[in-house]
Design a protein around this motif. Structure first.
Motif, PDB file in Angstrom:
ATOM      1  N   CYS A  82       0.748  -1.175   0.036  1.00 27.69           N
ATOM      2  CA  CYS A  82      -0.049   0.033   0.001  1.00 27.69           C
ATOM      3  C   CYS A  82       0.828   1.167   0.109  1.00 27.69           C
ATOM      4  O   CYS A  82       2.173   1.341   0.346  1.00 27.69           O
ATOM      5  CB  CYS A  82      -1.011   0.179   1.090  1.00 27.69           C
ATOM      6  N   GLN A  83       0.408   2.415  -0.568  1.00 25.18           N
ATOM      7  CA  GLN A  83       0.834   3.479  -0.341  1.00 25.18           C
ATOM      8  C   GLN A  83       0.395   4.406   0.547  1.00 25.18           C
ATOM      9  O   GLN A  83      -0.858   4.528   0.782  1.00 25.18           O
ATOM     10  CB  GLN A  83       0.857   4.427  -1.790  1.00 25.18           C
TER      11      GLN A  83
ATOM     12  N   ILE B 290       4.697  10.515  -0.372  1.00 23.22           N
ATOM     13  CA  ILE B 290       4.229   9.197  -0.412  1.00 23.22           C
ATOM     14  C   ILE B 290       4.981   8.013  -0.271  1.00 23.22           C
ATOM     15  O   ILE B 290       6.033   7.922  -1.265  1.00 23.22           O
ATOM     16  CB  ILE B 290       3.193   9.224  -1.721  1.00 23.22           C
ATOM     17  N   LYS B 291       4.963   7.227   0.626  1.00 24.79           N
ATOM     18  CA  LYS B 291       5.850   5.935   0.818  1.00 24.79           C
ATOM     19  C   LYS B 291       5.045   4.641   0.310  1.00 24.79           C
ATOM     20  O   LYS B 291       3.798   4.507   0.613  1.00 24.79           O
ATOM     21  CB  LYS B 291       6.094   5.874   2.208  1.00 24.79           C
ATOM     22  N   THR B 292       5.646   3.786  -0.424  1.00 22.27           N
ATOM     23  CA  THR B 292       5.106   2.437  -0.855  1.00 22.27           C
ATOM     24  C   THR B 292       5.792   1.482   0.437  1.00 22.27           C
ATOM     25  O   THR B 292       6.958   1.373   0.456  1.00 22.27           O
ATOM     26  CB  THR B 292       5.654   2.294  -2.175  1.00 22.27           C
TER      27      THR B 292
END
Length: 574
Positions: free
Chosen positions: A209-210, A218-220
């Motif tokens: 999820c992001q 925004i981190k994946t």
């Protein structure tokens, strides 16, 4: 306003400052609550049916990142602050206006079930600015509520330590976990709702999820397999959007919105409504949670209410599953309190309730304003508490563990319950689809039924799913009592649809098996010649097979032994 300070002579409730004088039609400022106090007249205010809507522009945020506060709106020129409005005398004295929206949450579940009058009793801009809003990355939450379409809200209670007096709860220095999670399903006809609790210690898979981080980036976050459900929030930077995706993958149900709150929500909300009635079968004295209650009914609020929903050593076998049952009973009681006249007719309680609820909540942008929450409340206003059912995702002990510390979804009952949500079937009021009496195929399901022990059937696997026939036989024999069933291995070829072929004198057996398996009328294939006394029917599983015990069509009833709590009933915790 501090909910604990109500009643002091030197303070005035904002909800009671302005009232409508039915003799003049003007709003008047009431500075004293004594009956004989004269009331200075305020300028007449243009009549509105709701509080002003928030500006369309983007809300400002002091720090770019995950959460943002809604910016307050300037008041219109010459306009007095939003105030208490009372209906002119029509019919019975004190008859309330049509309910609009009341913001509430008891761990946040109570928030979505009650219609009230925020616009009438509270300061709109203040409440709107209370909300924390999260933009869920890669998911559209702004579609609104379509008529004739069911929707699902994920209610998340986090164990993050915030607020005074919460040091004894949750993990110290942790960003929090999904400690209490409830998937709240609202039927497409708005007549019923199902609240499905998801155990925090259940092992599951968390998809990639992001997540939007506090600095705005925004981190994946990569997927994880076979981990506790509660790490779907907070850990490794996961936000509520990650919990939404985890629940969607687990249940097969689309999650449309989320609401999240921490421990303070329970304390503040229960205080705002003057306490919530609970019942215990025996006296409780738990030194760990500091919960102390006599046997029978009590009213709890603040710290005592939080201790009630957090205790794990006072009821049942002291497991998280028993704690969930107690929480469901508590929330049911809170719903009844929220919908009572005692709350809805008290302007002071309504303001305190709305202020506490909006201050406690973090929501997605799709419901991130009072006007959008009002839309939500309007959708829910017709649901009777007797048609709101709380239940828990069916689980079994984790077979991979010698010491039972976690659980896993029940391989038969969990898919059955998920199928009920997917097909919009109520746990409290099962509604079977009307069949056209003139339709000969539909008429095959009408008539007498045999007993399960009388059903004889051979099962063939044409689904393409390895082991489908054997898992179905296991379910039929062990769960349903169809002992005269046999696994005939693979069908000669794959089948697009599941079919049941039977003789005329087996019609009662066919209808019984159709009931158990959720077979549609189109799956029944009657023959023309009677069968022998011990001749079995033939069931061919097709590509529509979803799992042993999972109805092929819409389910007609809940899984056996499913424990549920209906919101209109008082139950004593044991």
């Amino acid at each position: 306003m501090d909910a604990h300070s109500r009643g002091r002579a030197d303070e005035i409730d904002p909800a009671d400052q302005w009232v409508l004088n039915p003799q003049t039609g003007n709003y008047e400022l009431r500075l004293d609550r004594s009956a004989g106090q004269s009331r200075p007249q305020a300028p007449s205010r243009p009549r509105r049916t709701t509080a002003p809507a928030p500006a369309d522009g983007p809300a400002e945020s002091p720090v770019p990142g995950q959460r943002r506060r809604r910016a307050p709106e300037p008041a219109a020129a010459g306009q007095v602050p939003p105030q208490s409005r009372r209906k002119r005398k029509q019919g019975k004295q004190g008859a309330s206006r049509k309910k609009k929206v009341l913001l509430w949450t008891g761990g946040t579940m109570a928030f979505v079930l009650v219609g009230g009058a925020v616009g009438a009793y509270a300061i709109y801009n203040k409440l709107n600015n209370n909300l924390d809003v999260v933009d869920v990355v890669g998911k559209n939450t702004n579609a609104g509520f379509a008529k004739g379409k069911a929707f699902n809200i994920l209610v998340i209670g986090t164990d993050k330590r915030t607020g005074e007096g919460n040091g004894g709860y949750g993990d110290k220095n942790s960003p929090g976990h999904a400690d209490t999670t409830i998937l709240f399903h609202v039927s497409k006809d708005r007549t019923n709702a199902t609240a499905l609790s998801i155990p925090r210690d259940m092992k599951t898979d968390i998809p990639e999820c992001q997540s939007r981080q506090p600095d705005g980036t925004i981190k994946t976050i990569p997927a994880e397999t076979d981990v506790r459900f509660n790490v779907s929030l907070g850990q490794d930077g996961r936000d509520p959007g990650c919990v939404m995706r985890t629940v969607e993958e687990l249940t097969g149900v689309q999650v449309d919105h989320f609401m999240m709150a921490d421990f303070n929500a329970v304390k503040e909300m229960t205080t705002a409504v003057g306490g919530v009635k609970v019942c215990v079968a025996k006296a409780v004295n738990d030194p760990k949670s500091h919960l102390k209650l006599p046997a029978g009914e009590s009213v709890v609020k603040g710290e005592q209410a939080l201790a009630f929903v957090r205790t794990r050593h006072s009821f049942g076998n002291e497991s998280d599953l028993d704690r969930i049952k107690v929480q469901q009973q508590f929330l049911s009681s809170m719903i009844r309190q929220m919908k009572s006249n005692e709350t809805l007719t008290d302007p002071g309680k309504l303001y305190d309730l709305a202020n506490a609820a909006t201050s406690a909540l973090t929501v997605d942008s799709g419901i991130g304003s009072l006007t959008k929450l009002e839309d939500l409340a309007r959708e829910l206003s017709s649901i009777d508490t007797k048609n709101i059912a709380f239940t828990t995702l069916p689980v079994i002990d984790n077979p991979a563990e010698k010491i039972r510390a976690t659980v896993v979804p029940d391989p038969v009952k969990a898919p059955q319950l998920f199928a009920m949500l997917q097909s919009d079937t109520s746990l409290t009021e099962v509604k079977k689809k009307q069949q056209d009496a003139k339709n000969a195929q539909a008429a095959l399901l009408k008539g007498t039924r045999s007993t399960a022990a009388e059903v004889r059937v051979d099962v063939y696997n044409g689904s393409g799913v390895t082991g489908a026939a054997q898992s179905t036989i296991n379910w039929l024999q062990n769960e349903e009592g169809v002992t005269r069933s046999s696994n005939k291995s693979n069908a000669p070829e794959k089948a697009a649809k599941t079919t049941l072929t039977y003789a005329p004198n087996q019609a009662d057996q066919a209808r019984k098996l159709a009931d158990m398996m959720g077979l549609p009328a189109t799956a029944l294939k009657p023959g023309t010649q009677d069968a022998g006394e011990r001749e079995p029917m033939t069931l061919v599983l097709g590509a529509d097979f979803k799992g042993a015990g999972v109805p092929i069509a819409g389910p007609a009833k809940a899984p056996k032994d499913l424990v549920k709590v209906e919101a209109d009933k008082q139950i004593c915790a044991k």
